[in-house]
Design a protein around this motif. Structure first.
Motif, PDB file in Angstrom:
ATOM      1  N   LYS A 101      -3.787  -1.970  -6.106  1.00 43.33           N
ATOM      2  CA  LYS A 101      -2.654  -1.091  -5.829  1.00 43.33           C
ATOM      3  C   LYS A 101      -2.462  -0.159  -7.007  1.00 43.33           C
ATOM      4  CE  LYS A 101      -1.279  -3.361  -2.115  1.00 43.33           C
ATOM      5  NZ  LYS A 101      -1.515  -2.918  -0.942  1.00 43.33           N
ATOM      6  N   TYR A 163      -5.299  10.590   1.959  1.00 38.97           N
ATOM      7  CA  TYR A 163      -4.085  10.007   2.406  1.00 38.97           C
ATOM      8  C   TYR A 163      -3.772   9.961   3.988  1.00 38.97           C
ATOM      9  CZ  TYR A 163      -2.910  15.073   2.939  1.00 38.97           C
ATOM     10  OH  TYR A 163      -3.109  16.495   3.154  1.00 38.97           O
ATOM     11  N   SER A 164      -2.733   9.223   4.400  1.00 36.93           N
ATOM     12  CA  SER A 164      -2.577   8.947   5.590  1.00 36.93           C
ATOM     13  C   SER A 164      -3.718   8.235   6.595  1.00 36.93           C
ATOM     14  CB  SER A 164      -2.288  10.357   6.605  1.00 36.93           C
ATOM     15  OG  SER A 164      -3.515  11.050   6.918  1.00 36.93           O
ATOM     16  N   ALA A 165      -3.013   7.784   7.571  1.00 33.07           N
ATOM     17  CA  ALA A 165      -4.325   7.120   8.617  1.00 33.07           C
ATOM     18  C   ALA A 165      -5.245   7.859   8.980  1.00 33.07           C
ATOM     19  CB  ALA A 165      -3.376   6.534   9.612  1.00 33.07           C
ATOM     20  N   LYS A 167      -7.095   9.922   6.987  1.00 35.69           N
ATOM     21  CA  LYS A 167      -7.901   9.877   5.650  1.00 35.69           C
ATOM     22  C   LYS A 167      -8.145  11.263   5.643  1.00 35.69           C
ATOM     23  CE  LYS A 167     -10.136   5.368   6.269  1.00 35.69           C
ATOM     24  NZ  LYS A 167     -11.801   4.764   6.317  1.00 35.69           N
ATOM     25  N   SER A 204       4.588  12.788   2.805  1.00 36.18           N
ATOM     26  CA  SER A 204       4.302  11.783   3.776  1.00 36.18           C
ATOM     27  C   SER A 204       2.897  11.031   3.309  1.00 36.18           C
ATOM     28  CB  SER A 204       4.068  12.254   5.433  1.00 36.18           C
ATOM     29  OG  SER A 204       3.020  13.093   5.360  1.00 36.18           O
ATOM     30  N   LYS A 207       2.734   7.633   0.961  1.00 35.19           N
ATOM     31  CA  LYS A 207       2.756   6.205   1.644  1.00 35.19           C
ATOM     32  C   LYS A 207       1.803   5.605   1.840  1.00 35.19           C
ATOM     33  CE  LYS A 207       7.098   7.814   3.989  1.00 35.19           C
ATOM     34  NZ  LYS A 207       7.702   7.931   5.440  1.00 35.19           N
ATOM     35  N   LYS A 208       0.707   6.131   2.023  1.00 36.28           N
ATOM     36  CA  LYS A 208      -0.563   5.610   2.381  1.00 36.28           C
ATOM     37  C   LYS A 208      -1.404   6.502   1.677  1.00 36.28           C
ATOM     38  CE  LYS A 208      -3.674   3.878   6.089  1.00 36.28           C
ATOM     39  NZ  LYS A 208      -3.490   2.530   5.600  1.00 36.28           N
ATOM     40  N   THR A 210      -5.234   6.715  -1.026  1.00 31.33           N
ATOM     41  CA  THR A 210      -6.475   6.090  -1.627  1.00 31.33           C
ATOM     42  C   THR A 210      -6.956   6.969  -2.538  1.00 31.33           C
ATOM     43  OG1 THR A 210      -6.789   4.753   0.349  1.00 31.33           O
ATOM     44  CG2 THR A 210      -8.854   4.934  -1.066  1.00 31.33           C
ATOM     45  N   SER A 225      -5.430   1.983  -3.666  1.00 28.70           N
ATOM     46  CA  SER A 225      -4.854   2.116  -2.159  1.00 28.70           C
ATOM     47  C   SER A 225      -3.322   1.585  -2.139  1.00 28.70           C
ATOM     48  CB  SER A 225      -5.845   1.521  -1.224  1.00 28.70           C
ATOM     49  OG  SER A 225      -5.609  -0.057  -1.385  1.00 28.70           O
ATOM     50  N   GLY A 226      -2.781   2.215  -1.180  1.00 36.20           N
ATOM     51  CA  GLY A 226      -1.281   1.645  -1.001  1.00 36.20           C
ATOM     52  C   GLY A 226      -0.363   2.884  -1.232  1.00 36.20           C
ATOM     53  N   ALA A 227       0.769   2.423  -1.251  1.00 36.67           N
ATOM     54  CA  ALA A 227       1.873   3.366  -1.613  1.00 36.67           C
ATOM     55  C   ALA A 227       2.039   3.914  -3.001  1.00 36.67           C
ATOM     56  CB  ALA A 227       3.137   2.835  -1.123  1.00 36.67           C
TER      57      ALA A 227
END
Length: 231
Positions: A101, A163-165, A167, A204, A207-208, A210, A225-227
């Motif tokens: 993390k 970042y984000s889902a 990538k 935004s 929050k996610k 890498t 990775s992570g917030a």
């Protein structure tokens, strides 16, 4: 006698014509020079005559017409982050470490450790090439400690952040206001090195996130990775 003076008259006439031709060239040369200098912001100036103000100055950079602010890049999803091949270093890493993390270090079994010392949220300011005024970025202070028995070459460190889902690739920020400083040099056993990297990430995206730190050929890339918690 007039026949003997005729050649002299012709010579004088030729000289006068040549002088007039030279003067005409002198009058047109400044105009030609100024037209080649009118590039970029200068070309949009409302003034049609050359003047000292046509030269780019710090004051020009402050005007709205010369702002370097541009729209954000199109989406660039990251499919994978391949290992960098470095001349004179192993083609395949032999020392591995699990991902961590953003609040924890990446630690290798040979004693090498990579810490995120501090994470700061900031906004780009200023003007000039490469500056996107108003763009938000996150700045990481990284510290690599070499607890192994061998020196580590940090002259070819590559960071990839997304970042984000979806990538989305985060653009690196190398502006004066970001105060970034890459890893470099050789870190001897028992020594450490510090670097500062910045990436453009929207709120935004924090929050996610890498971040992959590929620092040499012997070790697998350090992955976080992570917030992200910023100060």
């Amino acid at each position: 006698m007039s026949l003997r003076r005729l050649p002299a008259v012709l010579v004088v006439g030729a000289v006068i014509a040549a002088l007039l031709s030279g003067c005409s060239g002198d009058r047109t040369s400044p105009t030609a020079a100024s037209s080649t200098a009118a590039v970029g912001p200068v070309a949009s100036s409302s003034s049609s005559s050359p003047s000292p103000s046509a030269t780019t100055t710090p004051d020009d950079a402050e005007s709205p017409t010369t702002s370097a602010t541009v729209p954000p890049p199109l989406p660039q999803p990251v499919a994978s982050v391949p290992k960098v091949k470095r001349s004179g270093q192993p083609s395949s890493p032999s020392v591995t470490a699990p991902a961590a993390k953003f609040t924890a270090p990446v630690t290798y079994p040979d004693g090498v450790r990579l810490d995120i010392v501090r994470t700061v949220r900031a906004t780009e300011t200023g003007h000039g090439p490469g500056v996107m005024a108003g763009r938000k970025y996150v700045r990481f202070e990284l510290k690599l400690t070499n607890g192994s028995a061998k020196a580590i070459n940090l002259n070819q460190v590559v960071l990839t952040t997304y970042y984000s889902a979806s990538k989305q690739l985060a653009a690196p920020v190398y502006t004066e206001s970001a105060k970034t400083y890459d890893f470099s040099g050789i870190v001897k056993p028992g020594a450490s090195a510090t670097a500062f990297y910045a990436f453009a990430v929207p709120d935004s995206g924090l929050k996610k996130l890498t971040m992959v730190v590929d620092f040499d050929g012997t070790h697998t890339s350090a992955t976080y990775s992570g917030a992200v918690v910023v100060s």
